[in-house]
Design a protein around this motif. Structure first.
Motif, short mmCIF file in Angstrom:
data_model
loop_
_atom_site.label_atom_id
_atom_site.label_comp_id
_atom_site.label_asym_id
_atom_site.label_seq_id
_atom_site.Cartn_x
_atom_site.Cartn_y
_atom_site.Cartn_z
N PHE A 96 8.08 -5.22 5.00
CA PHE A 96 8.04 -4.94 3.55
C PHE A 96 7.04 -3.72 3.27
O PHE A 96 7.24 -3.05 2.42
N ALA A 97 5.78 -3.75 3.51
CA ALA A 97 4.64 -2.81 3.35
C ALA A 97 5.24 -1.53 3.83
O ALA A 97 5.08 -0.47 3.17
N TYR A 98 5.59 -1.44 4.93
CA TYR A 98 6.33 -0.23 5.59
C TYR A 98 7.58 0.41 4.80
O TYR A 98 7.59 1.70 4.65
N ARG A 99 8.39 -0.71 4.41
CA ARG A 99 9.56 -0.13 3.64
C ARG A 99 9.46 0.25 2.23
O ARG A 99 10.22 1.05 1.56
N ARG A 100 8.43 -0.36 1.68
CA ARG A 100 8.41 -0.29 0.08
C ARG A 100 7.21 0.81 -0.20
O ARG A 100 7.38 1.23 -1.29
N PHE A 101 6.09 0.95 0.46
CA PHE A 101 4.90 1.61 -0.11
C PHE A 101 4.55 2.72 0.86
O PHE A 101 4.62 2.66 2.14
N SER A 102 3.95 3.62 0.32
CA SER A 102 3.65 4.93 0.98
C SER A 102 2.19 4.39 1.61
O SER A 102 1.47 3.69 1.16
#
Length: 193
Positions: A96-102
Protein backbone atom coordinates in the motif's frame (compact mmCIF):
# COMPACT_ATOMS: atom_id res chain seq x y z
CA UNK A 1 23.66 67.98 11.54
CA UNK A 2 24.25 64.19 11.70
CA UNK A 3 23.00 61.52 9.38
CA UNK A 4 20.54 59.22 11.19
CA UNK A 5 19.70 55.89 9.54
CA UNK A 6 16.46 54.31 10.74
CA UNK A 7 16.49 50.72 11.99
CA UNK A 8 15.31 48.23 9.41
CA UNK A 9 14.44 44.78 10.75
CA UNK A 10 15.27 42.87 7.55
CA UNK A 11 17.43 45.11 5.40
CA UNK A 12 17.77 44.05 1.78
CA UNK A 13 20.96 42.06 1.27
CA UNK A 14 23.38 43.17 -1.36
CA UNK A 15 24.40 40.14 -3.36
CA UNK A 16 28.05 40.37 -4.38
CA UNK A 17 28.86 39.99 -8.05
CA UNK A 18 30.84 37.07 -9.49
CA UNK A 19 33.89 39.29 -9.93
CA UNK A 20 33.77 40.38 -6.26
CA UNK A 21 33.42 36.80 -5.07
CA UNK A 22 36.27 35.61 -7.31
CA UNK A 23 38.45 38.41 -5.94
CA UNK A 24 37.55 37.72 -2.30
CA UNK A 25 37.41 33.88 -2.23
CA UNK A 26 40.33 31.97 -3.73
CA UNK A 27 39.08 29.45 -6.30
CA UNK A 28 35.49 30.73 -6.38
CA UNK A 29 33.75 29.94 -9.65
CA UNK A 30 36.48 27.63 -10.87
CA UNK A 31 33.87 25.13 -12.04
CA UNK A 32 31.79 27.62 -14.03
CA UNK A 33 33.77 27.01 -17.19
CA UNK A 34 33.46 23.33 -18.22
CA UNK A 35 37.06 23.40 -19.44
CA UNK A 36 38.20 24.01 -15.85
CA UNK A 37 36.19 21.16 -14.32
CA UNK A 38 38.31 18.12 -13.49
CA UNK A 39 35.35 15.74 -14.00
CA UNK A 40 34.29 16.96 -17.44
CA UNK A 41 36.64 14.76 -19.49
CA UNK A 42 35.59 11.74 -17.42
CA UNK A 43 31.93 12.49 -18.01
CA UNK A 44 32.14 12.76 -21.81
CA UNK A 45 30.99 9.71 -23.76
CA UNK A 46 33.84 9.99 -26.26
CA UNK A 47 36.49 9.66 -23.55
CA UNK A 48 34.62 6.72 -22.02
CA UNK A 49 34.44 4.92 -25.35
CA UNK A 50 38.10 5.62 -26.12
CA UNK A 51 39.16 4.14 -22.77
CA UNK A 52 37.25 0.93 -23.41
CA UNK A 53 34.70 1.58 -20.65
CA UNK A 54 31.21 0.50 -21.62
CA UNK A 55 27.89 -0.31 -20.05
CA UNK A 56 25.19 -2.54 -21.39
CA UNK A 57 21.91 -2.74 -19.52
CA UNK A 58 21.66 -6.30 -18.19
CA UNK A 59 18.78 -8.58 -19.07
CA UNK A 60 15.88 -8.03 -16.68
CA UNK A 61 15.69 -10.55 -13.88
CA UNK A 62 12.56 -12.70 -14.10
CA UNK A 63 9.79 -12.08 -11.58
CA UNK A 64 9.84 -8.29 -11.64
CA UNK A 65 6.17 -7.92 -12.57
CA UNK A 66 4.76 -8.14 -9.05
CA UNK A 67 7.67 -6.50 -7.24
CA UNK A 68 7.16 -3.36 -5.21
CA UNK A 69 8.58 -0.20 -6.76
CA UNK A 70 8.28 3.47 -6.10
CA UNK A 71 5.62 5.33 -8.08
CA UNK A 72 8.34 7.70 -9.30
CA UNK A 73 9.94 4.92 -11.36
CA UNK A 74 8.54 3.43 -14.54
CA UNK A 75 9.92 -0.04 -13.95
CA UNK A 76 11.85 -2.17 -11.49
CA UNK A 77 15.63 -2.16 -11.77
CA UNK A 78 17.05 -5.01 -13.89
CA UNK A 79 18.44 -6.74 -10.79
CA UNK A 80 16.64 -6.83 -7.43
CA UNK A 81 16.69 -8.81 -4.22
CA UNK A 82 14.32 -11.68 -3.55
CA UNK A 83 15.56 -12.84 -0.15
CA UNK A 84 12.68 -11.38 1.91
CA UNK A 85 9.46 -11.42 -0.12
CA UNK A 86 6.55 -9.45 1.31
CA UNK A 87 3.97 -11.57 3.04
CA UNK A 88 1.04 -11.32 5.41
CA UNK A 89 -0.38 -8.12 6.85
CA UNK A 90 3.07 -6.47 6.81
CA UNK A 91 3.26 -7.13 3.07
CA UNK A 92 -0.16 -5.59 2.52
CA UNK A 93 0.86 -2.43 4.40
CA UNK A 94 4.17 -2.13 2.54
CA UNK A 95 2.55 -2.69 -0.87
CA UNK A 96 0.00 0.00 0.00
CA UNK A 97 2.86 2.39 0.84
CA UNK A 98 4.56 1.74 -2.50
CA UNK A 99 1.34 1.83 -4.55
CA UNK A 100 -0.17 4.94 -2.99
CA UNK A 101 2.53 7.33 -1.77
CA UNK A 102 5.62 8.92 -3.29
CA UNK A 103 9.00 8.41 -1.62
CA UNK A 104 8.96 12.11 -0.83
CA UNK A 105 5.95 11.73 1.46
CA UNK A 106 6.27 11.00 5.15
CA UNK A 107 3.32 8.60 4.96
CA UNK A 108 5.33 6.33 2.62
CA UNK A 109 8.16 5.89 5.10
CA UNK A 110 5.95 5.67 8.18
CA UNK A 111 3.91 2.93 6.52
CA UNK A 112 7.11 1.02 5.73
CA UNK A 113 8.13 1.32 9.40
CA UNK A 114 4.64 0.21 10.41
CA UNK A 115 5.00 -2.79 8.11
CA UNK A 116 8.32 -3.65 9.77
CA UNK A 117 6.76 -3.41 13.24
CA UNK A 118 3.87 -5.64 12.13
CA UNK A 119 6.41 -8.11 10.76
CA UNK A 120 8.29 -8.10 14.09
CA UNK A 121 5.06 -8.57 16.06
CA UNK A 122 4.00 -11.42 13.75
CA UNK A 123 7.31 -13.20 14.23
CA UNK A 124 7.14 -12.74 17.99
CA UNK A 125 3.69 -14.33 18.09
CA UNK A 126 4.67 -17.24 15.84
CA UNK A 127 7.87 -17.80 17.87
CA UNK A 128 5.84 -17.82 21.08
CA UNK A 129 3.39 -20.35 19.60
CA UNK A 130 6.32 -22.57 18.60
CA UNK A 131 7.62 -22.51 22.16
CA UNK A 132 10.58 -20.18 21.51
CA UNK A 133 9.38 -16.79 22.81
CA UNK A 134 11.66 -13.77 22.80
CA UNK A 135 12.31 -11.78 25.93
CA UNK A 136 10.50 -8.70 24.68
CA UNK A 137 10.60 -6.65 27.87
CA UNK A 138 14.31 -7.31 28.36
CA UNK A 139 15.15 -6.38 24.75
CA UNK A 140 13.45 -2.99 24.92
CA UNK A 141 15.17 -2.05 28.17
CA UNK A 142 12.00 -0.94 29.95
CA UNK A 143 12.42 -3.39 32.82
CA UNK A 144 15.92 -2.15 33.57
CA UNK A 145 14.70 1.42 33.33
CA UNK A 146 11.87 0.95 35.79
CA UNK A 147 13.88 -1.07 38.27
CA UNK A 148 16.85 1.28 38.72
CA UNK A 149 15.47 4.74 39.51
CA UNK A 150 15.72 6.05 35.94
CA UNK A 151 14.83 9.69 36.58
CA UNK A 152 16.77 10.31 39.79
CA UNK A 153 19.96 8.65 38.52
CA UNK A 154 19.91 10.74 35.38
CA UNK A 155 19.03 14.08 36.91
CA UNK A 156 21.08 13.55 40.06
CA UNK A 157 24.31 12.76 38.24
CA UNK A 158 27.02 15.19 37.29
CA UNK A 159 27.07 13.97 33.71
CA UNK A 160 26.62 16.69 31.14
CA UNK A 161 24.13 14.65 29.14
CA UNK A 162 21.99 13.62 32.13
CA UNK A 163 18.85 15.37 30.96
CA UNK A 164 19.21 13.99 27.44
CA UNK A 165 19.41 10.48 28.86
CA UNK A 166 15.76 10.77 29.86
CA UNK A 167 14.94 10.20 26.19
CA UNK A 168 16.96 6.96 25.92
CA UNK A 169 13.92 4.66 26.28
CA UNK A 170 12.10 6.66 23.60
CA UNK A 171 15.08 6.57 21.27
CA UNK A 172 15.52 2.83 21.81
CA UNK A 173 11.89 2.20 20.87
CA UNK A 174 11.40 4.83 18.16
CA UNK A 175 10.27 2.21 15.65
CA UNK A 176 7.14 1.42 17.62
CA UNK A 177 6.37 5.12 17.94
CA UNK A 178 6.89 5.68 14.20
CA UNK A 179 4.67 2.68 13.46
CA UNK A 180 1.95 4.19 15.61
CA UNK A 181 2.32 7.45 13.65
CA UNK A 182 2.00 5.53 10.37
CA UNK A 183 -1.12 3.79 11.62
CA UNK A 184 -2.66 7.14 12.55
CA UNK A 185 -1.89 8.51 9.06
CA UNK A 186 -3.46 5.49 7.38
CA UNK A 187 -6.61 5.68 9.50
CA UNK A 188 -6.97 9.40 8.76
CA UNK A 189 -6.44 8.83 5.06
CA UNK A 190 -8.98 6.00 4.93
CA UNK A 191 -11.56 8.06 6.83
CA UNK A 192 -11.28 10.85 4.25
CA UNK A 193 -12.07 8.46 1.39
Amino acid sequence: MTDHTPYIADPPRRVPSSAELRERIPGWGSDLDPADRPSVPKLSREVGLASGAHWDVPEPQPGGEGRERSIEHAHVTPVFGTAQPLSGLAGVVKRFAYRRFSEGRLAHWLLLVLGDRIDVATHRVTDALRGRPDRVVHETGWRAELGNRPVSTRLGSSRRDGRHQLLDPVVANWGWLAALGGLVLVVRRLRRH
